[in-house]
Write a protein that holds these residues in place. Structure first.
Motif, PDB file in Angstrom:
ATOM      1  N   GLU A  15       0.830  -1.206   0.000  1.00  0.00           N
ATOM      2  CA  GLU A  15       0.000   0.000   0.000  1.00  0.00           C
ATOM      3  C   GLU A  15       0.860   1.250   0.000  1.00  0.00           C
ATOM      4  OE1 GLU A  15      -2.920   1.998   3.244  1.00  0.00           O
ATOM      5  OE2 GLU A  15      -3.617   0.092   2.409  1.00  0.00           O
ATOM      6  N   GLU A  16       1.916   1.245   0.823  1.00  0.00           N
ATOM      7  CA  GLU A  16       2.819   2.398   0.856  1.00  0.00           C
ATOM      8  C   GLU A  16       3.502   2.600  -0.492  1.00  0.00           C
ATOM      9  OE1 GLU A  16       3.259   4.729   3.163  1.00  0.00           O
ATOM     10  OE2 GLU A  16       1.598   3.763   4.214  1.00  0.00           O
ATOM     11  N   ALA A  17       3.858   1.499  -1.159  1.00  0.00           N
ATOM     12  CA  ALA A  17       4.481   1.609  -2.481  1.00  0.00           C
ATOM     13  C   ALA A  17       3.520   2.227  -3.487  1.00  0.00           C
ATOM     14  CB  ALA A  17       4.936   0.230  -2.955  1.00  0.00           C
ATOM     15  N   ILE A  18       2.265   1.839  -3.415  1.00  0.00           N
ATOM     16  CA  ILE A  18       1.263   2.389  -4.337  1.00  0.00           C
ATOM     17  C   ILE A  18       1.045   3.878  -4.070  1.00  0.00           C
ATOM     18  CG2 ILE A  18      -1.183   2.303  -4.966  1.00  0.00           C
ATOM     19  CD1 ILE A  18      -1.040  -0.754  -4.323  1.00  0.00           C
ATOM     20  N   LEU A  19       0.922   4.243  -2.801  1.00  0.00           N
ATOM     21  CA  LEU A  19       0.704   5.654  -2.466  1.00  0.00           C
ATOM     22  C   LEU A  19       1.935   6.487  -2.826  1.00  0.00           C
ATOM     23  CD1 LEU A  19      -1.096   5.257   0.988  1.00  0.00           C
ATOM     24  CD2 LEU A  19      -2.131   5.773  -1.222  1.00  0.00           C
ATOM     25  N   GLY A  20       3.133   5.928  -2.595  1.00  0.00           N
ATOM     26  CA  GLY A  20       4.349   6.643  -2.969  1.00  0.00           C
ATOM     27  C   GLY A  20       4.451   6.839  -4.472  1.00  0.00           C
ATOM     28  N   ALA A  21       4.128   5.806  -5.241  1.00  0.00           N
ATOM     29  CA  ALA A  21       4.149   5.916  -6.701  1.00  0.00           C
ATOM     30  C   ALA A  21       3.139   6.949  -7.182  1.00  0.00           C
ATOM     31  CB  ALA A  21       3.847   4.555  -7.324  1.00  0.00           C
ATOM     32  N   GLU A  59      -9.907   8.844  -5.657  1.00  0.00           N
ATOM     33  CA  GLU A  59      -9.808   8.382  -4.271  1.00  0.00           C
ATOM     34  C   GLU A  59      -8.369   8.024  -3.920  1.00  0.00           C
ATOM     35  OE1 GLU A  59     -11.672   5.086  -1.186  1.00  0.00           O
ATOM     36  OE2 GLU A  59     -12.193   4.993  -3.313  1.00  0.00           O
ATOM     37  N   LEU A  60      -7.666   7.412  -4.845  1.00  0.00           N
ATOM     38  CA  LEU A  60      -6.274   7.035  -4.608  1.00  0.00           C
ATOM     39  C   LEU A  60      -5.402   8.268  -4.400  1.00  0.00           C
ATOM     40  CD1 LEU A  60      -3.884   5.126  -4.490  1.00  0.00           C
ATOM     41  CD2 LEU A  60      -3.943   4.967  -6.993  1.00  0.00           C
ATOM     42  N   VAL A  61      -5.572   9.272  -5.236  1.00  0.00           N
ATOM     43  CA  VAL A  61      -4.766  10.489  -5.130  1.00  0.00           C
ATOM     44  C   VAL A  61      -5.033  11.210  -3.814  1.00  0.00           C
ATOM     45  CG1 VAL A  61      -4.500  12.812  -6.074  1.00  0.00           C
ATOM     46  CG2 VAL A  61      -4.405  10.835  -7.589  1.00  0.00           C
ATOM     47  N   VAL A  62      -6.287  11.335  -3.451  1.00  0.00           N
ATOM     48  CA  VAL A  62      -6.620  12.025  -2.203  1.00  0.00           C
ATOM     49  C   VAL A  62      -6.054  11.263  -1.001  1.00  0.00           C
ATOM     50  CG1 VAL A  62      -8.503  12.739  -0.689  1.00  0.00           C
ATOM     51  CG2 VAL A  62      -8.633  13.201  -3.128  1.00  0.00           C
ATOM     52  N   THR A  63      -6.128   9.946  -1.027  1.00  0.00           N
ATOM     53  CA  THR A  63      -5.542   9.144   0.050  1.00  0.00           C
ATOM     54  C   THR A  63      -4.037   9.368   0.142  1.00  0.00           C
ATOM     55  OG1 THR A  63      -7.227   7.430  -0.209  1.00  0.00           O
ATOM     56  CG2 THR A  63      -5.222   6.806   0.952  1.00  0.00           C
ATOM     57  N   VAL A  65      -2.279  11.997  -0.847  1.00  0.00           N
ATOM     58  CA  VAL A  65      -1.997  13.343  -0.361  1.00  0.00           C
ATOM     59  C   VAL A  65      -2.248  13.427   1.140  1.00  0.00           C
ATOM     60  CG1 VAL A  65      -2.725  15.763  -0.486  1.00  0.00           C
ATOM     61  CG2 VAL A  65      -2.410  14.442  -2.587  1.00  0.00           C
ATOM     62  N   GLU A  66      -3.349  12.856   1.593  1.00  0.00           N
ATOM     63  CA  GLU A  66      -3.657  12.849   3.028  1.00  0.00           C
ATOM     64  C   GLU A  66      -2.589  12.109   3.824  1.00  0.00           C
ATOM     65  OE1 GLU A  66      -8.495  12.946   3.467  1.00  0.00           O
ATOM     66  OE2 GLU A  66      -7.496  11.034   3.253  1.00  0.00           O
ATOM     67  N   ARG A  67      -2.199  10.949   3.340  1.00  0.00           N
ATOM     68  CA  ARG A  67      -1.206  10.137   4.062  1.00  0.00           C
ATOM     69  C   ARG A  67       0.120  10.876   4.159  1.00  0.00           C
ATOM     70  NH1 ARG A  67      -0.727   4.522   4.434  1.00  0.00           N
ATOM     71  NH2 ARG A  67      -3.001   4.556   4.213  1.00  0.00           N
ATOM     72  N   HIS A  68       0.504  11.541   3.073  1.00  0.00           N
ATOM     73  CA  HIS A  68       1.777  12.263   3.060  1.00  0.00           C
ATOM     74  C   HIS A  68       1.771  13.394   4.071  1.00  0.00           C
ATOM     75  CE1 HIS A  68       5.412  14.140   1.636  1.00  0.00           C
ATOM     76  NE2 HIS A  68       4.767  15.254   1.354  1.00  0.00           N
ATOM     77  N   ALA A  69       0.649  14.087   4.182  1.00  0.00           N
ATOM     78  CA  ALA A  69       0.590  15.252   5.059  1.00  0.00           C
ATOM     79  C   ALA A  69       0.109  14.919   6.459  1.00  0.00           C
ATOM     80  CB  ALA A  69      -0.335  16.306   4.442  1.00  0.00           C
ATOM     81  N   GLY A  70      -0.372  13.693   6.665  1.00  0.00           N
ATOM     82  CA  GLY A  70      -0.933  13.349   7.971  1.00  0.00           C
ATOM     83  C   GLY A  70      -2.108  14.232   8.314  1.00  0.00           C
ATOM     84  N   MET A 126     -11.116  15.872   2.084  1.00  0.00           N
ATOM     85  CA  MET A 126     -10.158  16.834   2.593  1.00  0.00           C
ATOM     86  C   MET A 126     -10.825  18.070   3.181  1.00  0.00           C
ATOM     87  SD  MET A 126      -7.352  16.431  -0.465  1.00  0.00           S
ATOM     88  CE  MET A 126      -6.054  17.419   0.262  1.00  0.00           C
ATOM     89  N   ILE A 127     -11.786  18.627   2.459  1.00  0.00           N
ATOM     90  CA  ILE A 127     -12.427  19.853   2.933  1.00  0.00           C
ATOM     91  C   ILE A 127     -13.341  19.555   4.113  1.00  0.00           C
ATOM     92  CG2 ILE A 127     -13.973  21.740   2.302  1.00  0.00           C
ATOM     93  CD1 ILE A 127     -12.834  21.571  -0.537  1.00  0.00           C
ATOM     94  N   ASP A 128     -14.163  18.510   4.003  1.00  0.00           N
ATOM     95  CA  ASP A 128     -15.060  18.177   5.100  1.00  0.00           C
ATOM     96  C   ASP A 128     -14.289  17.763   6.350  1.00  0.00           C
ATOM     97  OD1 ASP A 128     -17.167  18.800   3.507  1.00  0.00           O
ATOM     98  OD2 ASP A 128     -17.846  16.745   3.182  1.00  0.00           O
TER      99      ASP A 128
END
Length: 199
Positions: A15-21, A59-63, A65-70, A126-128
Motif C-alpha cells: 500500500e505504501e508503495a502504491i501511495l508513494g508511486a 480516491e487514490l490520489v486524495v488518500t 496526499v492525506e497520508r503524506h501530510a498526515g 479533505m475539505i469536510d
C-alpha cells in the motif's frame, strides 16, 4: 481476508508503495496525465490490487496526499478554553499544510475545475475533514457558554482553511504562531460571537 492476500506487513508495504508511486507521478506529470496503469507499473503492483483498495484515481490520489501530510487530525484533549482549543487545531492544520508539496496541491485544485469525480472526492475527504476538525472545539465552547449554540461552523472552517492555505501557498508570508494568534483573536473568536466574562 481472502486467501490470496498477502500477510498484513507485506500488504501495508504494498500500500505504501502504491501511495508513494501515486505522489511521484502526481508531481511528475500532474493529475490529468496520470493513469492507473502508470501507477501500477511504478509501484510494481497489479491493477486488481489497487482497485481492491481504491475505487479509482481520485480516491487514490486524495488518500496519497492525506497520508503524506498526515491531514486526518486526531481529536485533541479539551484545554478548557476556546482560544487555546482553536490555536491547537490551527497548529495541527498548519503541520498538515506545511508537509504538502505546493505544486501538487495547486495542481489538484486546478484539476478539480474540470474533473467532477476529483472535486467530489476532495470535498468529501479533505475539505469536510477540516470542517469536522472544528466541531468538537465548538461543541466544547457551547457547553462552557463561551459561544452561542448557533455559531456559524461552516464559515469558521472556510475562513480558517482559506487563510492558512493563502499563507502556505499564495503569499509566502510566515505561517507562524503570531499569525495563528492574530487569526484566532481578530477573526475567529469575533466570528463565533465569543463570550468572555460579562461580554
Amino acid at each position: 481476508m481472502k486467501g490470496d492476500e498477502a500477510p498484513q506487513g507485506r500488504s501495508e508495504a504494498r500500500e505504501e508503495a502504491i501511495l508513494g508511486a501515486t505522489l511521484e507521478l502526481l508531481a511528475e506529470v500532474g493529475y490529468d496525465r496520470m493513469s492507473m496503469d502508470a501507477i501500477a507499473v511504478r509501484a510494481r503492483a497489479g491493477k486488481a490490487t489497487i482497485y481492491r483498495r481504491w475505487s479509482g484515481k481520485a480516491e487514490l490520489v486524495v488518500t496519497a496526499v492525506e497520508r503524506h501530510a498526515g491531514q486526518r487530525m486526531a481529536e485533541q484533549a479539551d484545554p478548557g478554553d476556546l482560544r487555546e482549543d482553536l490555536l491547537g487545531t490551527l497548529r495541527a492544520m498548519r503541520e498538515g499544510l506545511t508537509a504538502q508539496d505546493a505544486g501538487v496541491l495547486l495542481g489538484l485544485m486546478t484539476a478539480m475545475h474540470h474533473d467532477e469525480e476529483l472535486a467530489r472526492t476532495v470535498r468529501a475527504r479533505m475539505i469536510d475533514d477540516k470542517r469536522q476538525a472544528f466541531d468538537p472545539v465548538i461543541d466544547r465552547a457551547v457547553a462552557r457558554g463561551e459561544v452561542p449554540a448557533r455559531s456559524n461552523r461552516e464559515m469558521l472552517a472556510e475562513v480558517a482553511s482559506a487563510m492558512l492555505f493563502s499563507r502556505a501557498f499564495v503569499t509566502s508570508r510566515p505561517l507562524d504562531d503570531a499569525f495563528l494568534t492574530d487569526l484566532v483573536d481578530q477573526v475567529l473568536l469575533p466570528l463565533l460571537g465569543h463570550q468572555r466574562g460579562e461580554a
